[in-house]
Design an enzyme around this catalytic site. Structure first.
Site, PDB file in Angstrom:
ATOM      1  N   GLU A   1       6.245   4.060  13.031  1.00 37.17           N
ATOM      2  CA  GLU A   1       6.273   2.652  13.432  1.00 37.17           C
ATOM      3  C   GLU A   1       6.637   2.522  14.904  1.00 37.17           C
ATOM      4  O   GLU A   1       7.700   2.987  15.339  1.00 37.17           O
ATOM      5  CB  GLU A   1       7.285   1.875  12.598  1.00 37.17           C
ATOM      6  CG  GLU A   1       7.370   0.396  12.986  1.00 37.17           C
ATOM      7  CD  GLU A   1       8.430  -0.365  12.223  1.00 37.17           C
ATOM      8  OE1 GLU A   1       8.694  -1.533  12.586  1.00 37.17           O
ATOM      9  OE2 GLU A   1       9.000   0.205  11.271  1.00 37.17           O
TER      10      GLU A   1
ATOM     11  N   LYS B   1      18.060   5.460  -7.018  1.00 38.37           N
ATOM     12  CA  LYS B   1      16.735   5.079  -6.512  1.00 38.37           C
ATOM     13  C   LYS B   1      16.275   3.706  -7.010  1.00 38.37           C
ATOM     14  O   LYS B   1      15.078   3.451  -7.122  1.00 38.37           O
ATOM     15  CB  LYS B   1      15.692   6.144  -6.858  1.00 38.37           C
ATOM     16  CG  LYS B   1      15.974   7.525  -6.285  1.00 38.37           C
ATOM     17  CD  LYS B   1      14.885   8.515  -6.663  1.00 38.37           C
ATOM     18  CE  LYS B   1      15.123   9.871  -6.035  1.00 38.37           C
ATOM     19  NZ  LYS B   1      16.258  10.592  -6.617  1.00 38.37           N
TER      20      LYS B   1
ATOM     21  N   ASP C   1      16.697  12.626   0.676  1.00 40.52           N
ATOM     22  CA  ASP C   1      15.715  12.113  -0.283  1.00 40.52           C
ATOM     23  C   ASP C   1      15.278  10.719   0.172  1.00 40.52           C
ATOM     24  O   ASP C   1      16.070   9.771   0.091  1.00 40.52           O
ATOM     25  CB  ASP C   1      16.339  12.047  -1.677  1.00 40.52           C
ATOM     26  CG  ASP C   1      15.320  11.695  -2.753  1.00 40.52           C
ATOM     27  OD1 ASP C   1      14.240  11.189  -2.405  1.00 40.52           O
ATOM     28  OD2 ASP C   1      15.613  11.913  -3.939  1.00 40.52           O
TER      29      ASP C   1
ATOM     30  N   HIS D   1       6.064  -5.949  19.808  1.00 37.09           N
ATOM     31  CA  HIS D   1       5.227  -5.243  18.849  1.00 37.09           C
ATOM     32  C   HIS D   1       3.765  -5.249  19.277  1.00 37.09           C
ATOM     33  O   HIS D   1       3.040  -4.288  19.022  1.00 37.09           O
ATOM     34  CB  HIS D   1       5.365  -5.867  17.453  1.00 37.09           C
ATOM     35  CG  HIS D   1       6.544  -5.359  16.688  1.00 37.09           C
ATOM     36  ND1 HIS D   1       7.831  -5.736  16.977  1.00 37.09           N
ATOM     37  CD2 HIS D   1       6.635  -4.467  15.664  1.00 37.09           C
ATOM     38  CE1 HIS D   1       8.669  -5.123  16.145  1.00 37.09           C
ATOM     39  NE2 HIS D   1       7.968  -4.354  15.343  1.00 37.09           N
TER      40      HIS D   1
END
Length: 584
Positions: A262, A395, A471, A569
């Site tokens: 990004e 998660k 993770d 951006h």
């Protein structure tokens, strides 16, 4: 000219040697001949007087029944001191039946091999003209026919970046394609992880007809991921790593690696680090450090489940349970047990310290030991439904992690001077405080957020996680964060803080030992396990993650307050390449 193996053609009839109408007769009869040869090919099992499944049932029953009879007879002879060589007529018949059934079963399991051998021998004719291989037709009269998925249509475009260079590798590729050799067993069979990845990659390209050109194969240590990080690799994905910083945190400077695709993310975090640095730095505090695992167990009644709940939450039983739990590892230390009951089902949340490891396997092993201890002693009627009952919660966004914490609970704060807010962040303290209240607090409440009272904590957490071998899926709970902003020092300066109750990180195990991720951990000074103070490296990494989130929140909120978000951006997060040419 392509040389292919072809199926044998049907024998020519005498009509084919004549002209005129005989030729027409041959043309009409050939399809029938082909059809009969395809559907009525002889099988070894066709010679049996009964259908194959009935014959198999008879001989299987005969084999096991006579074996059982003989064993019992010989046991009786041993008890009665009767010589074993003295046999009766019934025992002789049983022995003959045992031998006959054994010979049949041995022949039955060899039928497929013999037939395949004969089939290969009958196809040893080579044709230089035909280019098509006709698939063998199934024999629908064979009761052993098993329905299998169709073989893949093989396409071999010239654009494949094949790494296959030897005839032996080519044979292995064909075996994988024909499902004779499982793809997952290549590493074990070959003993060479890179070669296995190359063969698997080539087989995948041929089966799908799609090229993997652009996915790198060379330059990666496939031995390092065997059995612990990734199964059945065919290459690796390149993610650029940028550096934000220096981040001045608790008196030390850290250059923070961030793996992301990004645009603006690293630049924004870097600006936040600069604002923190010139304002004197940030400070952090570890509030809790404990990984959680919560199994679900079931009893015949809710009363019995409640009895276990009272037993586990009784302080007098904690020391005994801790001794059993701590045997799982020299670093695992049970911290607490929290129970929640739903009818006759009990959810037990164990929390323990895990040293410098993230600790999922460690705590799971301790939980398993404890459950076995409980079942052997006071609760033999306990039925363990699952080692994880989602009361952990891993998660997934869950209130229990937001309230109780999981992993490392960290708070990080900084005071940004008024001139820094104006000159570096290009906004004002009042604008930031108002925006934070309306966006991060009120706006998140309107959205019904669960631990999402922040601007983009997940952005920073995920980038640092990927760079350091954590993770990535655990960014769900690790990104839970509340960002607070307040004007201090008579309204001149900005106090900003982030509170993150469940940062789940480790510096040993998993992806942390891979070369690239290990280098990023080394850059931060937290590589491996701490020998002097176990757990200190993982706690420091959690603090760095929180400090990086603090910098990211400060910069993004300033960009929004100053109206710079869209323009930045558009400048840094848009590709100037011709997309049509790139895709071609």
């Amino acid at each position: 000219m392509d040389v292919r193996r072809r199926s044998p053609r049907p024998p020519r009839t005498s009509a084919t040697t004549h002209g005129g109408n005989s030729h027409g007769q041959q043309m009409e009869q050939s399809p029938g001949v082909d059809q009969r040869s395809a559907s009525q090919s002889p099988k070894a099992s066709d010679a049996l007087p009964l259908p194959l499944y009935l014959t198999n049932a008879i001989f299987f029953t005969l084999f096991f029944s006579v074996a059982y009879y003989l064993l019992h007879r010989w046991r009786d002879k041993i008890r009665n001191s009767t010589p074993l060589h003295v046999v009766t007529l019934s025992e002789i018949a049983a022995i003959v039946s045992l031998i006959a059934s054994f010979i049949y079963l041995l022949g039955f399991f060899g039928i497929d091999f013999v037939q395949s051998f004969i089939l290969r021998a009958s196809h040893d004719a080579w044709d230089l003209e035909d280019d098509v291989v006709e698939p063998p037709q199934p024999n629908f009269h064979d009761h052993r026919l098993v329905t299998c998925p169709p073989a893949p249509r093989l396409i071999q475009p010239d654009s494949f970046d094949s790494a296959i260079s030897s005839a032996e590798d080519e044979e292995i590729v064909e075996s994988v394609i024909n499902r004779k050799l499982p793809s997952y067993s290549l590493e074990k069979k070959l003993g060479d992880c890179k070669r296995a990845a190359a063969i698997r990659r080539e087989a995948l390209q041929r089966m799908t007809g799609r090229s993997l050109q652009g996915l790198p194969l060379e330059g990666f240590d496939y031995e390092s991921i065997l059995g612990q990080c990734c199964e059945m690799p065919v290459g690796y994905v390149q993610i650029p790593v940028g550096i934000a910083g220096p981040l001045l945190l608790d008196g030390f400077e850290y250059s923070v690696p961030m793996a992301t695709t990004e645009g603006c993310l690293v630049a924004s975090a870097n600006r936040g680090c600069k604002a923190i640095y010139v304002s004197g730095g940030a400070t952090s505090m570890i509030l809790r450090d404990g990984m959680a695992r919560a199994p679900v167990v079931r009893f015949a009644s809710a009363r019995r489940a409640a009895e276990l709940k009272f037993f586990l939450e009784n302080p007098e039983n904690f020391d005994t349970l801790a001794v059993v739990f701590n045997k799982s590892s020299r670093f695992a230390r049970l911290q607490g047990i929290q129970c929640s009951i739903a009818g006759k089902n009990l959810y037990i949340r164990f929390t323990c310290s895990t040293g410098d490891a993230m600790g999922m396997n460690m705590v799971s092993k301790g939980v398993d030991n404890t459950l076995e201890f409980l079942r052997r002693n006071d609760f033999p009627d306990m039925d363990v439904i699952g080692i994880s009952g989602n009361f952990c919660s891993d998660k997934k966004a869950a209130a229990v992690n937001w309230i109780e914490g999981r992993g490392k609970s960290v708070v990080c704060e900084a005071i940004i001077r008024e001139e820094v807010v104006k000159n570096v962040l290009k906004t004002s303290v009042a604008a930031l405080v108002e925006l934070n209240m309306l966006k991060n607090l009120a706006g998140s409440a309107v959205a019904g957020a669960l631990g999402g009272f922040n601007a983009h904590a997940g952005n920073i957490v995920t980038a640092v996680f990927i760079a350091t071998g954590q993770d990535p899926a655990q960014n769900v709970e690790s990104s839970q964060c509340i960002t607070m902003m307040e004007a201090v020092n008579d309204g001149k300066d900005l106090h900003i803080s982030v509170s993150m109750p469940s940062i789940e990180v480790g510096t040993v195990g998993g992806g942390t030992q891979l070369a690239s991720q290990s280098a990023c951990l080394n850059l931060l000074g937290v590589k491996g396990a701490s020998k002097d103070l176990p757990g200190s490296n993982s706690r420091l990494l959690a603090s760095i993650v929180a400090g990086s989130v603090l910098a990211g929140e400060l910069s993004l909120m300033s960009a929004i307050a100053a109206g710079q978000l869209v323009s930045s951006h558009m400048k840094y997060n848009r590709s100037s390449k011709d997309v049509s040419k790139v895709s071609a």
